[in-house]
Design an enzyme around this catalytic site. Sequence first.
Site, PDB file in Angstrom:
ATOM      1  CB  VAL A   1      -0.977  -0.068   1.071  1.00  0.00           C
ATOM      2  CG1 VAL A   1      -1.773   1.368   1.296  1.00  0.00           C
ATOM      3  CG2 VAL A   1      -1.850  -1.345   1.397  1.00  0.00           C
TER       4      VAL A   1
ATOM      5  N   GLY B   1     -16.774   2.690 -43.720  1.00  0.00           N
ATOM      6  CA  GLY B   1     -17.172   1.431 -43.579  1.00  0.00           C
ATOM      7  C   GLY B   1     -15.942   0.637 -43.444  1.00  0.00           C
TER       8      GLY B   1
ATOM      9  CG  ASP C   1      -8.824  -1.322 -42.670  1.00  0.00           C
ATOM     10  OD1 ASP C   1      -8.468  -1.225 -41.325  1.00  0.00           O
ATOM     11  OD2 ASP C   1      -8.225  -0.847 -43.525  1.00  0.00           O
TER      12      ASP C   1
ATOM     13  CB  THR D   1     -12.304  -5.297 -43.474  1.00  0.00           C
ATOM     14  OG1 THR D   1     -12.766  -5.333 -44.942  1.00  0.00           O
ATOM     15  CG2 THR D   1     -11.440  -6.779 -43.292  1.00  0.00           C
TER      16      THR D   1
ATOM     17  N   PRO E   1     -18.086  -3.115 -39.717  1.00  0.00           N
ATOM     18  CG  PRO E   1     -19.078  -5.122 -39.122  1.00  0.00           C
ATOM     19  CD  PRO E   1     -17.746  -4.106 -38.925  1.00  0.00           C
TER      20      PRO E   1
ATOM     21  CG  ASP F   1     -17.774   6.437 -47.038  1.00  0.00           C
ATOM     22  OD1 ASP F   1     -17.786   7.682 -47.573  1.00  0.00           O
ATOM     23  OD2 ASP F   1     -16.490   5.871 -47.087  1.00  0.00           O
TER      24      ASP F   1
ATOM     25  CE  LYS G   1     -29.105  12.355 -48.298  1.00  0.00           C
ATOM     26  NZ  LYS G   1     -28.191  12.627 -47.044  1.00  0.00           N
TER      27      LYS G   1
ATOM     28  CG  MET H   1     -17.848  -3.047 -53.693  1.00  0.00           C
ATOM     29  SD  MET H   1     -16.441  -1.986 -54.078  1.00  0.00           S
ATOM     30  CE  MET H   1     -14.825  -2.999 -53.644  1.00  0.00           C
TER      31      MET H   1
HETATM   32  C1  LIG Z   1     -16.547   0.210 -51.234  1.00  0.00           C
HETATM   33  S1  LIG Z   1     -16.384  -1.282 -50.332  1.00  0.00           S
HETATM   34  C2  LIG Z   1     -15.633  -0.748 -48.757  1.00  0.00           C
HETATM   35  C3  LIG Z   1     -15.317  -1.818 -48.108  1.00  0.00           C
HETATM   36  C4  LIG Z   1     -14.731  -1.517 -46.616  1.00  0.00           C
HETATM   37  N1  LIG Z   1     -13.828  -0.773 -46.540  1.00  0.00           N
HETATM   38  C5  LIG Z   1     -14.284  -2.604 -45.727  1.00  0.00           C
HETATM   39  O1  LIG Z   1     -13.393  -2.800 -45.180  1.00  0.00           O
HETATM   40  O2  LIG Z   1     -15.492  -3.256 -45.381  1.00  0.00           O
HETATM   41  C6  LIG Z   1     -18.078  -1.544 -50.079  1.00  0.00           C
HETATM   42  C7  LIG Z   1     -18.497  -3.053 -50.038  1.00  0.00           C
HETATM   43  O3  LIG Z   1     -17.951  -3.633 -48.787  1.00  0.00           O
HETATM   44  C8  LIG Z   1     -19.082  -4.548 -48.483  1.00  0.00           C
HETATM   45  N2  LIG Z   1     -19.508  -4.406 -47.305  1.00  0.00           N
HETATM   46  C9  LIG Z   1     -19.315  -3.314 -46.515  1.00  0.00           C
HETATM   47  N3  LIG Z   1     -20.546  -3.244 -45.377  1.00  0.00           N
HETATM   48  C10 LIG Z   1     -20.805  -4.371 -45.425  1.00  0.00           C
HETATM   49  C11 LIG Z   1     -21.981  -5.129 -44.679  1.00  0.00           C
HETATM   50  N4  LIG Z   1     -22.284  -4.638 -43.502  1.00  0.00           N
HETATM   51  N5  LIG Z   1     -22.465  -6.146 -45.273  1.00  0.00           N
HETATM   52  C12 LIG Z   1     -22.078  -6.903 -46.158  1.00  0.00           C
HETATM   53  N6  LIG Z   1     -21.141  -6.218 -47.280  1.00  0.00           N
HETATM   54  C13 LIG Z   1     -20.568  -5.049 -46.589  1.00  0.00           C
HETATM   55  C14 LIG Z   1     -19.908  -4.656 -49.633  1.00  0.00           C
HETATM   56  O4  LIG Z   1     -19.349  -5.939 -50.638  1.00  0.00           O
HETATM   57  C15 LIG Z   1     -19.889  -3.509 -50.200  1.00  0.00           C
HETATM   58  O5  LIG Z   1     -20.385  -3.189 -51.539  1.00  0.00           O
END
Ligand SMILES: C[S@@+](CC[C@H](N)C(=O)[O-])C[C@H]1O[C@@H](n2cnc3c(N)ncnc32)[C@H](O)[C@@H]1O
Length: 397
Positions: free
Chosen positions: A23, A243, A245, A273, A167, A190, A212, A328
Amino acid sequence: MNGFPALLDLTGRPVLVVGGGPVAARRARSLADAGADVLVVAPEISTEISALGVRTRPRPFEAADLDGVWLAMACTDDGAANSAVSAAAEQRRIFCVRADAATEGTARTSAIARHDGLTVAVNGGDDPLRAVALRDAIAAALDTGDLPSRRARRGPGGHVALVGGGPGDPELITVRGRRLVAEADVVVVDRLAPRALLEGLPADVEVIDCGKSAHRQNLTQAEINAVLADRALAGKRVVRLKGGDPFVFGRGGEEWRACVAAGVPVSVVPGLTSAIAAPAAAGIPLTHRGLAADFTVVSGHLDPGRPADEGIDWPGLAAHGGTLVLLMAMERLDLIAKELIEHGKAPDTPAAVVHSATLPEQQVVRARLDEIAAAARRAQIGAPAVVVVGAVVDVLG
Ligand SMILES: C[S@@+](CC[C@H](N)C(=O)[O-])C[C@H]1O[C@@H](n2cnc3c(N)ncnc32)[C@H](O)[C@@H]1O
């Protein structure tokens, strides 16, 4: 005790700690950290105390040890000895903290949390455990940004933090990311970032919404780069909330370069990611002993029919045995599946589409590779989605 809370400036001032155990060591360390000139008196001085480099006297307490002292701490494990210290201190009008019986001393220590230039000191009446519990809760809430601790602006320097928001579930951002959002003057966000975090921002925070809908950006990348630099050069704390990473298909590298080119300090906070989080949220391990020892993350944004597309080696991916993760890819899923099968991937390879992973509207569709696009259409799910191809899709049932 209805005490009076005060922060003591002990820099260079003599203080006395009586006691040689753990202490006393804790108290001596925090007093030394506060800059005090610490003297520890005890028949036996622990190595922990010796290691602090404070003054020590290896003998029992004598009243003269209090000469010139501003504050005393009675920290022995002997009530009578602590009593003697506090009585002698009282006589000399020196405040004394008793470690064994707080109510018997003339001063009490607080449970302390320090955060970004703030000191939070909590006293819990006569129950130190209450104070510690509250202190821990406050410290955790300050770390996450649940409690606002917005620092007053110091000087003109702004900066940009590229923050990976994870995500989508607001609980899946990092602690640092969450704190930076809470402290920001400007948040450039984003569409797929955890937008629920915006709801708690103070009204004076400027929120710039970059996206949007799935296919439309409100701002071009050049406009985003310009707004980041512009606000930071105006001295603002800018968070670019993305969104997943920032450096995984997030154009974070371009934003980083734009900030550097504009002479703006920039940092990155990694995020979880969707390439990894979405399969996990659907119960799909990307690697599994005996099934897949690696995984490849690919953008399906570009037409696989064109061989030069971003250098994506579709024949190589088709031949590879590891797990394939596509971002994507929803618009071209038919084409991508066809391309993979034409280059040798078995048509019955398990595949899954994970839509809006980690969000309340999450949906998962599983099918063979040659049927996955049609299955997603039937389920009426599109972007945002992560597609997983490989034996791991079905491994957990
Ligand atoms: C422009 S990229 C960006 C990725 C992001 N930087 C990441 O590391 O997740 C966008 C894509 O990430 C994926 N994505 C992101 N969030 C998601 C989610 N909650 N559920 C499913 N796919 C997702 C989809 O494929 C979407 O079209």
